[in-house]
Motif scaffolding. Sequence first.
Motif, PDB file in Angstrom:
ATOM      1  N   LYS A   1      -1.931  25.396  16.612  1.00 15.23           N
ATOM      2  CA  LYS A   1      -3.127  24.578  16.694  1.00 15.23           C
ATOM      3  C   LYS A   1      -2.767  23.105  16.636  1.00 15.23           C
ATOM      4  O   LYS A   1      -1.800  22.707  15.995  1.00 15.23           O
ATOM      5  CB  LYS A   1      -4.075  24.931  15.548  1.00 15.23           C
ATOM      6  CG  LYS A   1      -4.638  26.341  15.632  1.00 15.23           C
ATOM      7  CD  LYS A   1      -5.597  26.592  14.487  1.00 15.23           C
ATOM      8  CE  LYS A   1      -6.163  27.996  14.566  1.00 15.23           C
ATOM      9  NZ  LYS A   1      -7.104  28.271  13.448  1.00 15.23           N
TER      10      LYS A   1
ATOM     11  N   SER B   1      -7.147  19.971   6.878  1.00 16.91           N
ATOM     12  CA  SER B   1      -7.381  20.776   8.064  1.00 16.91           C
ATOM     13  C   SER B   1      -6.979  19.979   9.306  1.00 16.91           C
ATOM     14  O   SER B   1      -6.863  18.753   9.268  1.00 16.91           O
ATOM     15  CB  SER B   1      -8.860  21.151   8.155  1.00 16.91           C
ATOM     16  OG  SER B   1      -9.160  21.770   9.395  1.00 16.91           O
ATOM     17  N   LEU B   2      -6.770  20.713  10.390  1.00 24.19           N
ATOM     18  CA  LEU B   2      -6.534  20.039  11.670  1.00 24.19           C
ATOM     19  C   LEU B   2      -7.827  19.474  12.250  1.00 24.19           C
ATOM     20  O   LEU B   2      -7.792  18.615  13.128  1.00 24.19           O
ATOM     21  CB  LEU B   2      -5.911  21.020  12.668  1.00 24.19           C
ATOM     22  CG  LEU B   2      -4.480  21.484  12.341  1.00 24.19           C
ATOM     23  CD1 LEU B   2      -4.082  22.640  13.243  1.00 24.19           C
ATOM     24  CD2 LEU B   2      -3.511  20.328  12.497  1.00 24.19           C
ATOM     25  N   GLN B   3      -8.967  19.954  11.742  1.00 19.05           N
ATOM     26  CA  GLN B   3     -10.256  19.531  12.269  1.00 19.05           C
ATOM     27  C   GLN B   3     -10.902  18.499  11.345  1.00 19.05           C
ATOM     28  O   GLN B   3     -10.760  18.576  10.127  1.00 19.05           O
ATOM     29  CB  GLN B   3     -11.180  20.739  12.416  1.00 19.05           C
ATOM     30  CG  GLN B   3     -10.616  21.833  13.300  1.00 19.05           C
ATOM     31  CD  GLN B   3     -10.267  21.331  14.696  1.00 19.05           C
ATOM     32  OE1 GLN B   3     -11.039  20.605  15.312  1.00 19.05           O
ATOM     33  NE2 GLN B   3      -9.090  21.708  15.186  1.00 19.05           N
ATOM     34  N   PRO B   4     -11.608  17.523  11.901  1.00 12.27           N
ATOM     35  CA  PRO B   4     -12.255  16.501  11.064  1.00 12.27           C
ATOM     36  C   PRO B   4     -13.381  17.099  10.240  1.00 12.27           C
ATOM     37  O   PRO B   4     -13.984  18.105  10.603  1.00 12.27           O
ATOM     38  CB  PRO B   4     -12.789  15.493  12.084  1.00 12.27           C
ATOM     39  CG  PRO B   4     -12.982  16.291  13.336  1.00 12.27           C
ATOM     40  CD  PRO B   4     -11.882  17.314  13.343  1.00 12.27           C
ATOM     41  N   GLY B   5     -13.644  16.470   9.108  1.00 12.26           N
ATOM     42  CA  GLY B   5     -14.706  16.934   8.226  1.00 12.26           C
ATOM     43  C   GLY B   5     -14.696  16.139   6.948  1.00 12.26           C
ATOM     44  O   GLY B   5     -13.953  15.164   6.803  1.00 12.26           O
TER      45      GLY B   5
ATOM     46  N   PRO C   1      -3.168  15.349   9.568  1.00  8.57           N
ATOM     47  CA  PRO C   1      -3.990  16.555   9.657  1.00  8.57           C
ATOM     48  C   PRO C   1      -3.110  17.804   9.674  1.00  8.57           C
ATOM     49  O   PRO C   1      -2.048  17.840  10.312  1.00  8.57           O
ATOM     50  CB  PRO C   1      -4.722  16.373  10.992  1.00  8.57           C
ATOM     51  CG  PRO C   1      -4.772  14.898  11.195  1.00  8.57           C
ATOM     52  CD  PRO C   1      -3.494  14.371  10.631  1.00  8.57           C
TER      53      PRO C   1
ATOM     54  N   SER D   1     -10.149  13.190  16.807  1.00 11.18           N
ATOM     55  CA  SER D   1     -11.035  12.396  15.960  1.00 11.18           C
ATOM     56  C   SER D   1     -10.724  12.552  14.470  1.00 11.18           C
ATOM     57  O   SER D   1     -11.396  11.964  13.636  1.00 11.18           O
ATOM     58  CB  SER D   1     -12.498  12.795  16.213  1.00 11.18           C
ATOM     59  OG  SER D   1     -12.710  14.152  15.877  1.00 11.18           O
ATOM     60  N   THR D   2      -9.716  13.353  14.130  1.00 10.20           N
ATOM     61  CA  THR D   2      -9.340  13.515  12.733  1.00 10.20           C
ATOM     62  C   THR D   2      -8.656  12.251  12.242  1.00 10.20           C
ATOM     63  O   THR D   2      -7.609  11.877  12.756  1.00 10.20           O
ATOM     64  CB  THR D   2      -8.395  14.717  12.552  1.00 10.20           C
ATOM     65  OG1 THR D   2      -9.002  15.890  13.090  1.00 10.20           O
ATOM     66  CG2 THR D   2      -8.093  14.935  11.082  1.00 10.20           C
TER      67      THR D   2
ATOM     68  N   ARG E   1     -12.250  22.728   8.041  1.00  7.38           N
ATOM     69  CA  ARG E   1     -12.335  21.345   8.490  1.00  7.38           C
ATOM     70  C   ARG E   1     -12.235  20.439   7.265  1.00  7.38           C
ATOM     71  O   ARG E   1     -12.441  20.868   6.128  1.00  7.38           O
ATOM     72  CB  ARG E   1     -13.633  21.077   9.261  1.00  7.38           C
ATOM     73  CG  ARG E   1     -14.898  21.160   8.420  1.00  7.38           C
ATOM     74  CD  ARG E   1     -16.138  21.046   9.283  1.00  7.38           C
ATOM     75  NE  ARG E   1     -17.342  20.881   8.452  1.00  7.38           N
ATOM     76  CZ  ARG E   1     -18.075  19.758   8.408  1.00  7.38           C
ATOM     77  NH1 ARG E   1     -17.738  18.702   9.144  1.00  7.38           N
ATOM     78  NH2 ARG E   1     -19.150  19.682   7.643  1.00  7.38           N
TER      79      ARG E   1
ATOM     80  N   ALA F   1      -4.164  19.015  16.085  1.00  4.86           N
ATOM     81  CA  ALA F   1      -5.182  18.236  15.402  1.00  4.86           C
ATOM     82  C   ALA F   1      -6.187  17.687  16.393  1.00  4.86           C
ATOM     83  O   ALA F   1      -5.844  17.305  17.511  1.00  4.86           O
ATOM     84  CB  ALA F   1      -4.531  17.090  14.628  1.00  4.86           C
ATOM     85  N   ASN F   2      -7.438  17.677  15.990  1.00  2.00           N
ATOM     86  CA  ASN F   2      -8.479  17.037  16.777  1.00  2.00           C
ATOM     87  C   ASN F   2      -8.226  15.540  16.829  1.00  2.00           C
ATOM     88  O   ASN F   2      -7.848  14.921  15.838  1.00  2.00           O
ATOM     89  CB  ASN F   2      -9.839  17.332  16.141  1.00  2.00           C
ATOM     90  CG  ASN F   2     -10.995  16.917  17.010  1.00  2.00           C
ATOM     91  OD1 ASN F   2     -11.130  15.755  17.375  1.00  2.00           O
ATOM     92  ND2 ASN F   2     -11.845  17.877  17.332  1.00  2.00           N
TER      93      ASN F   2
END
Length: 339
Positions: free
Chosen positions: A3, A49-53, A21, A8-9, A87, A5-6
Amino acid sequence: MKKKANDSTPAFYLNGRTIAPGEQVLTRLIISQLPTGTVIDVPVHVFRSLQPGPTVLLMAGMHGDEVNGIETIRRMIRRGQLQEPLRGTIVAIPILNIYGFLNFSREVPDGKDVNRSFPGHPRGSVASRVAHRFMREIMPLIDYGIDFHTGGAARSNHPQVRCLLGEDAETDALAAAFAAPFTLHAALRPGSLREAAMQQGRRIIVFETGESLRLDEAGIELATAGTFRFLKHLGMLAEAPEPAQATVVCRRHTWLRAKYAGLFRTPLRTGEYLHKGQQYGVVADPYGEQAVRLVSPVSGYVIGLNHMPVVNQGDALLHIAVPEEPTDDEELPSDSDAQ
């Protein structure tokens, strides 16, 4: 396929390093040193996480003798239950007050309470320096948090969340998601972490269970389950256990205090309901000459209990939470938020 990273992270900068991330990092915030030269540092776990949050803080050991929160976070880390948020980022600090933990004490060596020392000062007392380092390094990173506590000074607390109710929809939703057996409306205290967080637009709830220097297994399990529900509510976990019982929301609560000094005993346990006019205990002199029956002036749930048998006038005996507004003939004592 690995996976990615997004885009936007955002970057995450803590303690002089950038945490990317997807990384899992243990870093140590150096606070000060003991007179022997031994460095005092605070371990901080970061799970990204690899996803922003959102970034969520899980912290215990503000008071070094309050071990239930420390054990709660330790277990979640050890079991790998925080390592892969869906996230965002989890920042886990099992012990903030290392001084108190080493000395089985609520305070730091100068006798001050870290949770009355925020936002702190870099050249202040030990407690003030601990608070300042937290405010500089951790507070700017977080969006939400859970601050784990227990009762102190031989007092036990029934599992409960404390927060400001009815003033912020997000805070209300976080408390409801945690779903502790009791949720109390608790005013902000000067110098507290919650007050400092609210001033910066960050939302922290407090979870209390058990007493200092004694593990409360049932409370630890409730703390863990509530944390999972909190994280699921924020979209950071996919699953969380359902609460075993409905939350009792109490906007008013009060301590019943000793009118006489002596030996205190009560048959009550935390979580029980106490009726107005019901005898809840006895205070007796140690010489066998007299004993005074204690009668409750209010109805409500026992959410805090003093286990110390020797009491002085004015000592807190029972913490009573009132689930509904009292009637005109059932006014609460004036120290409704005293501990």
